[in-house]
Motif scaffolding. Structure first.
Motif, mmCIF file in Angstrom:
data_model
loop_
_atom_site.group_PDB
_atom_site.id
_atom_site.type_symbol
_atom_site.label_atom_id
_atom_site.label_comp_id
_atom_site.label_asym_id
_atom_site.label_seq_id
_atom_site.Cartn_x
_atom_site.Cartn_y
_atom_site.Cartn_z
ATOM 1 N N ILE A 86 -4.658 0.656 -9.029
ATOM 2 C CA ILE A 86 -4.405 -0.741 -8.664
ATOM 3 C C ILE A 86 -3.486 -1.367 -9.701
ATOM 4 C CG2 ILE A 86 -5.445 -3.000 -8.217
ATOM 5 C CD1 ILE A 86 -8.042 -1.548 -7.507
ATOM 6 N N LEU A 119 -1.647 -1.043 -4.099
ATOM 7 C CA LEU A 119 -2.683 -0.021 -4.004
ATOM 8 C C LEU A 119 -2.005 1.333 -3.852
ATOM 9 C CD1 LEU A 119 -5.182 -1.706 -1.490
ATOM 10 C CD2 LEU A 119 -5.131 -1.895 -3.993
ATOM 11 N N ALA A 159 -11.468 3.843 -8.384
ATOM 12 C CA ALA A 159 -10.350 2.966 -8.744
ATOM 13 C C ALA A 159 -10.493 2.395 -10.149
ATOM 14 C CB ALA A 159 -10.252 1.815 -7.739
ATOM 15 N N ASP A 214 -9.709 -7.189 -6.751
ATOM 16 C CA ASP A 214 -9.561 -5.775 -6.385
ATOM 17 C C ASP A 214 -10.251 -5.470 -5.054
ATOM 18 O OD1 ASP A 214 -8.348 -5.580 -8.854
ATOM 19 O OD2 ASP A 214 -9.991 -4.482 -9.799
ATOM 20 N N ILE A 270 -8.489 -4.204 -1.503
ATOM 21 C CA ILE A 270 -8.858 -2.968 -0.807
ATOM 22 C C ILE A 270 -9.341 -3.273 0.609
ATOM 23 C CG2 ILE A 270 -10.454 -1.003 -0.802
ATOM 24 C CD1 ILE A 270 -10.419 -1.208 -3.908
ATOM 25 N N LEU A 303 -7.628 5.882 -6.767
ATOM 26 C CA LEU A 303 -6.819 4.732 -6.368
ATOM 27 C C LEU A 303 -6.356 3.983 -7.611
ATOM 28 C CD1 LEU A 303 -5.702 2.506 -4.478
ATOM 29 C CD2 LEU A 303 -8.008 1.506 -4.463
ATOM 30 N N VAL A 354 0.840 -1.195 0.000
ATOM 31 C CA VAL A 354 0.000 0.000 0.000
ATOM 32 C C VAL A 354 0.872 1.242 0.000
ATOM 33 C CG1 VAL A 354 -1.779 1.291 1.248
ATOM 34 C CG2 VAL A 354 -1.828 -1.223 1.236
#
Length: 257
Positions: free
Chosen positions: A187, A226, A83, A90, A94, A185, A68
């Motif tokens: 990913i 992330l 995101a 996913d 999270i 966000l 993260v």
């Protein structure tokens, strides 16, 4: 006395997959038990701890390491998380870091077991082919944002992760209505062997959930990153409208992946 032949790679792989499926089955049953018999008796914070622990364990079963970046940016007050979308993993990635509610395509509601679990966790479902339904869901999301954070995947579908598809602007209206900040966000899925991006977890096209799970299990040592990016506040004097918010968020995430 005959010597035992060493196990071939195919046999080792078979037994490893069998063990993984067994652990997944037990883990899912534990999740169902928690939702049916524990969630109705505990408070919101305890629920989040259960969700976080369950999701982290799921990633561990699939041998996926979570990293993260920028997590300290997230506030304690409600926000809209936006995101890019690559995989069914996913949501669990999270939730392993910071559990919150999600908006998912309506097809997810029909998934065996996982669809039921998503419903129990307060997921908001939207028909991705219907702009009218998306606009109707905005009010529901804005209501959720009065007390809880929620995550949307505005591409409307999943991708290979090599690029970010155009963001659909409708659901961004919820942040403007609720007057909460928006956090992009990014990913990324990577190989822990090479450090490079990988498309193995991508859940795209006509791929089924079980097919995708098998693909991930057969390719261990993956990582998910992330990257939480600086917020956009709808209360600023130069606040953007929903189309500008969508485009700006897409550009921010595209630069990161």
């Amino acid at each position: 006395m005959n010597e035992q032949k060493p196990l071939q790679a195919e046999q080792i792989s078979f037994f490893r997959l069998l063990g993984s499926w067994s652990r997944i089955g037990v883990h899912v049953l534990a999740g169902i038990f928690t939702l049916c018999f524990i969630f109705s008796w505990i408070d919101a914070q305890s629920k989040k701890r259960h969700i976080q622990k369950w999701s982290a364990h799921l990633l561990a079963i699939f041998e996926i390491e979570l990293k993260v970046y920028g997590g300290q940016l997230l506030p304690k007050s409600p926000y809209l998380l936006v995101a890019n979308h690559i995989s069914w993993l996913d949501i669990h990635a999270i939730n392993s870091y910071h559990p919150l509610r999600f908006v998912a395509k309506s097809e997810v509601a029909g998934w065996p077991i996982f669809g039921w679990m998503a419903k129990q966790l307060g997921t908001v479902f939207v028909r991705r082919e219907s702009a009218r339904h998306a606009r109707a869901v905005v009010g529901e999301i804005a209501q959720v944002l009065q007390k809880d954070s929620i995550c949307i995947f505005p591409e409307g579908t999943s991708s290979l992760g090599n690029m970010v598809l155009p963001f659909r602007p409708n659901l961004f209206e919820a942040a403007l209505v609720a007057q909460v900040p928006l956090y992009p966000l990014a990913i990324r899925y990577v190989s822990r062997v090479t450090g490079e991006k990988t498309t193995i977890p991508a859940f795209v096209g006509d791929m089924g959930l079980l097919e995708s799970m098998v693909q991930v299990l057969k390719n261990p040592r993956l990582g998910v990153e992330l990257h939480f990016l600086p917020p956009i506040s709808p209360t600023d004097e130069d606040a953007l409208d929903r189309k500008q918010l969508a485009l700006y968020s897409q550009e921010c995430i595209s630069r990161q992946i």
